[in-house]
Design an enzyme around this catalytic site. Structure first.
Site, PDB file in Angstrom:
ATOM      1  N   THR A  90      39.654  31.751 -14.490  1.00 51.24           N
ATOM      2  CA  THR A  90      38.382  31.082 -14.123  1.00 51.24           C
ATOM      3  C   THR A  90      38.507  30.645 -12.649  1.00 51.24           C
ATOM      4  O   THR A  90      38.262  31.435 -11.765  1.00 51.24           O
ATOM      5  CB  THR A  90      38.059  29.898 -15.054  1.00 51.24           C
ATOM      6  OG1 THR A  90      39.150  28.986 -15.051  1.00 51.24           O
ATOM      7  CG2 THR A  90      37.788  30.375 -16.466  1.00 51.24           C
ATOM      8  N   THR A 128      48.893  24.016 -24.255  1.00 52.38           N
ATOM      9  CA  THR A 128      48.868  24.543 -22.896  1.00 52.38           C
ATOM     10  C   THR A 128      47.466  24.961 -22.562  1.00 52.38           C
ATOM     11  O   THR A 128      46.562  24.829 -23.348  1.00 52.38           O
ATOM     12  CB  THR A 128      49.767  25.781 -22.790  1.00 52.38           C
ATOM     13  OG1 THR A 128      49.506  26.415 -21.543  1.00 52.38           O
ATOM     14  CG2 THR A 128      49.471  26.781 -23.878  1.00 52.38           C
ATOM     15  N   GLU A 175      44.299  23.570  -8.703  1.00 57.37           N
ATOM     16  CA  GLU A 175      43.120  23.560  -7.834  1.00 57.37           C
ATOM     17  C   GLU A 175      43.406  22.820  -6.533  1.00 57.37           C
ATOM     18  O   GLU A 175      43.703  21.626  -6.533  1.00 57.37           O
ATOM     19  CB  GLU A 175      41.928  22.955  -8.573  1.00 57.37           C
ATOM     20  CG  GLU A 175      41.381  23.926  -9.608  1.00 57.37           C
ATOM     21  CD  GLU A 175      40.331  23.334 -10.528  1.00 57.37           C
ATOM     22  OE1 GLU A 175      39.640  24.102 -11.199  1.00 57.37           O
ATOM     23  OE2 GLU A 175      40.204  22.098 -10.576  1.00 57.37           O
ATOM     24  N   ASN A 224      35.918  21.138  -7.301  1.00 60.66           N
ATOM     25  CA  ASN A 224      35.333  20.476  -8.462  1.00 60.66           C
ATOM     26  C   ASN A 224      34.007  19.791  -8.176  1.00 60.66           C
ATOM     27  O   ASN A 224      33.314  19.379  -9.106  1.00 60.66           O
ATOM     28  CB  ASN A 224      36.335  19.479  -9.052  1.00 60.66           C
ATOM     29  CG  ASN A 224      37.431  20.221  -9.785  1.00 60.66           C
ATOM     30  OD1 ASN A 224      37.164  20.909 -10.757  1.00 60.66           O
ATOM     31  ND2 ASN A 224      38.649  20.132  -9.280  1.00 60.66           N
ATOM     32  N   SER A 282      32.672  23.880 -13.081  1.00 60.29           N
ATOM     33  CA  SER A 282      33.677  24.654 -13.815  1.00 60.29           C
ATOM     34  C   SER A 282      33.889  24.021 -15.164  1.00 60.29           C
ATOM     35  O   SER A 282      33.508  22.901 -15.413  1.00 60.29           O
ATOM     36  CB  SER A 282      34.982  24.700 -13.029  1.00 60.29           C
ATOM     37  OG  SER A 282      35.440  23.393 -12.782  1.00 60.29           O
TER      38      SER A 282
END
Lengths: 440, 440
Positions: free
Chosen positions: A187, A224, A311, A435, A440
């Site tokens: 993603t 996870t 990120e 973000n 997302s």
């Protein structure tokens, strides 16, 4: 255990090492892909006999890239799995758990771009229906299909698009499909994540290969992000589950990017059993120990790759807490440091602002903490001793460590024998950008 | 209780309201200052008879601005205080606690630019020595001086500079010194924080005025950032402490900017007793109730001002958690939402990405959480019901709430009667910038 360290960067063209029990061969393979995830660079891995993977573009959220994956486990294989502890777990997590109770999976059906989380009963139905479509096409039972989703929370799964795309994904099934699948499950990830190792068991080569996705909303809790690991070894079902649970603890369950445990975390370990090595049925055998170590090494590689691709991350940071009374309090201290926005921004700035680390240790909530017994290091540089800055500390020494792209923060609490080790990253402008600008 | 809401922005020139027991008069006064903290705009407040404040420039870290404050409490007054629970508490916190055990304070000595935290024994000596210098100048006992510091952690207090500056600070003591002091204690704050109220007690006007500083490293734990509140009422010492502990709970102990509890948090409430109102000695009296409500209102104003001035903050967010089994679990949920980097960046982006709120509730660690019983609102817009997106929710309705500069996230857990309310802010590029580019 001698783990081969993960390798970052491009053009890793070799995957093999010595094939032996003592030296776990293989490397973590990371290569950069362009924004569409359609890098032409080859990912290198060992295929796993008895495991085939296929991918296609269902157009769920992304265009011009694959977003639907099917993984096929040979008949007679075994499968273990662990899932998120987030109470608002996604519909596919609930359905996969239900299916695992009643059947041994033959297929994993994975989509990216939509998490099918926070979607209530309609979301649950959509997950079941997608399994039904695949099962009907392949002639297996519905509960032999496990669904997985990752992407935006709260939007209903576009069932029609998935139903249309399933035959395509099945047509493309191949033992060579690991790289394609690793890209299709991404993603906000910027690199596909794959790790592949081979060991020798009873004179036969056994392969363990795994892929994972994850970049944000990373603080796995007993599970996870999405990770799929497979082997051709023949492993007893219960041992397989035990092996997985043990492997995720120091790997996926010891990493954090932003402290946000996902609704969709899942990790699956499949054993096709088509290898000619002897079956693994004894928990105390050397074979199980060797196999477990290899699985853990693959998990460690993938977990490290997730943090490296966190990120906005610019630094990989190991937080080591030692001499704690219990492992639980060691983890409290480690996560307090790893989640501190002030520590994370100082790391981003390469600023040896060790006072922020000290403040984080102090607020971790440990009863009767004697601050005079605590020592803190940046790599080998002692920064705190006897309740304050170490006498021999110099800003230059701290700066030298901070200027690296990977470093260790080590804390010795001086009150016991327990310890823990977690991996995290820094907090940069790009984390906010990723973000804030994209949903997302 | 009818609290007058805090007022943001410039040019608030009125401080008074009706003087009555039922309507707590006063406003939170915020005005923007330039980067040097030397705004020419006047801060408006009620002076407190029996309390004098002085400030000067000691040149500890900043140039061309005041960084040393002395607050004088009239002889015969009482003083209450609460401090940080961070185990690595700063040297001045330790010394102030020790002094409070053995004497009633006459002077508070506060510096900005250096936290005197993580400085071990030399830091403790420096804090004691600074008290000694002030005590010698004024002819009081050392333990009648309480030291406070705020600024960078880990650097030794420049004692010489402070000793030289103390006489200047004492020379400038005046009952009109609140605004000057509010500016002098600032670090990364962009506005000085002051709140001032008057109530009527036994036919006499009583004043409660307070100042605070705080912008980052904000998640007070049983205390606050630096805050100094004073009244001219005559209040029994033990009641004063009880009043303060009760007031900080819904105010300073219910705010968070970044989850980082400071090493230096302290909040002081002084009662000079020079008012002609009757002494407050009965915990069950109407006077104590009225006085306590006014103190709480001042604390609420200051706490709100700290969050409004949170590093990089662009939004003020109230998180309300209701129908919890216990207040403790309500706070767990509220802080999990308030600390989630994903929720905070969505707030910064004004993105009604409610899935991130749902995921945060789910990972808050509540046992046996029935997600189908949970409801979540953005202001009056229900976003989650029956385990997923509320049927009548529209993106436009969510966007309308998110576009505001202040909003409430409300969560009803559907499993009890306990509730909590905390204040937080968003996570912006500027938070990263402030904490990465400057060492604070």
């Amino acid at each position: 255990m001698n783990l081969v360290p993960a390798v970052q960067g491009k053009n890793i063209n070799s995957v093999t090492g010595k094939l032996s029990n003592s030296d776990l061969a293989g490397r973590c393979l990371l290569d950069k892909v362009d924004d569409t995830g359609s890098s032409n660079e080859a990912l290198v891995f060992h295929p796993v006999p008895g495991i085939r993977l296929g991918a296609t573009c269902a157009g769920i959220k992304y265009n011009n890239r694959n977003d639907l994956v099917v993984i096929e486990l040979a008949e007679g294989g075994n499968c273990a799995a662990v899932f998120t502890r987030n109470a608002f777990c996604a519909a596919p997590v609930t359905v996969a758990r239900e299916h695992l109770l009643t059947a041994m999976p033959r297929y994993l059906l994975i989509n990216s771009g939509n998490a099918n989380a926070g979607t209530g009963k309609p979301g649950h139905s959509a997950a079941v229906e997608s399994c039904k479509t695949l099962a009907a096409t392949r002639g297996c039972a519905i509960n032999q299909v496990l669904p997985f989703s990752t992407g935006v929370i709260g939007e209903l799964l576009p069932l029609e698009k998935i139903a249309v795309a399933i035959p395509d994904a099945l047509t493309s099934l191949t033992e060579q499909g690991w790289g394609t699948a690793a890209r299709a499950i991404m993603t906000t990830d910027t690199v596909p994540k794959i790790s592949s190792k081979q060991i020798e068991l009873s004179g036969r080569t056994v392969t363990i290969t795994g892929i994972a996705k994850g970049s944000g909303m990373i603080r796995p809790d007993m599970a996870t992000m999405l990770a799929y690991i497979a082997t051709d070894a023949l492993v007893d079902r219960h041992l397989l589950q035990r092996c997985l649970e043990s492997a995720v603890k120091p790997s996926f369950n010891s990493i954090t990017v932003d402290g946000d445990t996902s609704t969709n975390d899942a990790c699956v370990l499949m054993a096709s059993g088509v290898s000619e090595s002897s079956p693994i049925t004894d928990e105390d055998s050397a074979e199980f120990a060797c196999f477990s170590a290899a699985v853990e090494a693959v998990c460690m590689d993938l977990a490290r790759a997730i943090v490296l691709d966190g990120e906005g991350a610019t630094k990989l940071v190991e937080v080591l807490v030692e001499d704690a009374k219990t492992e639980s309090e060691a983890r409290d201290v480690a996560y307090t440091i790893a989640h501190s926005p002030l520590v994370k921004t100082a790391l981003f700035a390469s600023d040896p602002n060790w006072g922020r680390i000290l403040a984080a240790v102090g607020r971790a909530g440990l009863a009767d903490l004697d601050v005079n017994a605590i020592k803190i290091w940046l790599d080998d540089v002692c920064i705190v001793r006897e309740g304050g800055r170490a006498k021999d500390y110099t800003e230059a020494a701290g700066q030298r460590v901070m200027d690296q792209s990977a470093l260790t923060i080590r804390v010795a609490l001086g009150r016991g024998d327990a310890s823990t080790r977690i991996l995290t990253c820094d907090l940069s402008y790009d984390y906010v950008k990723i973000n804030a600008e994209y949903r997302s």
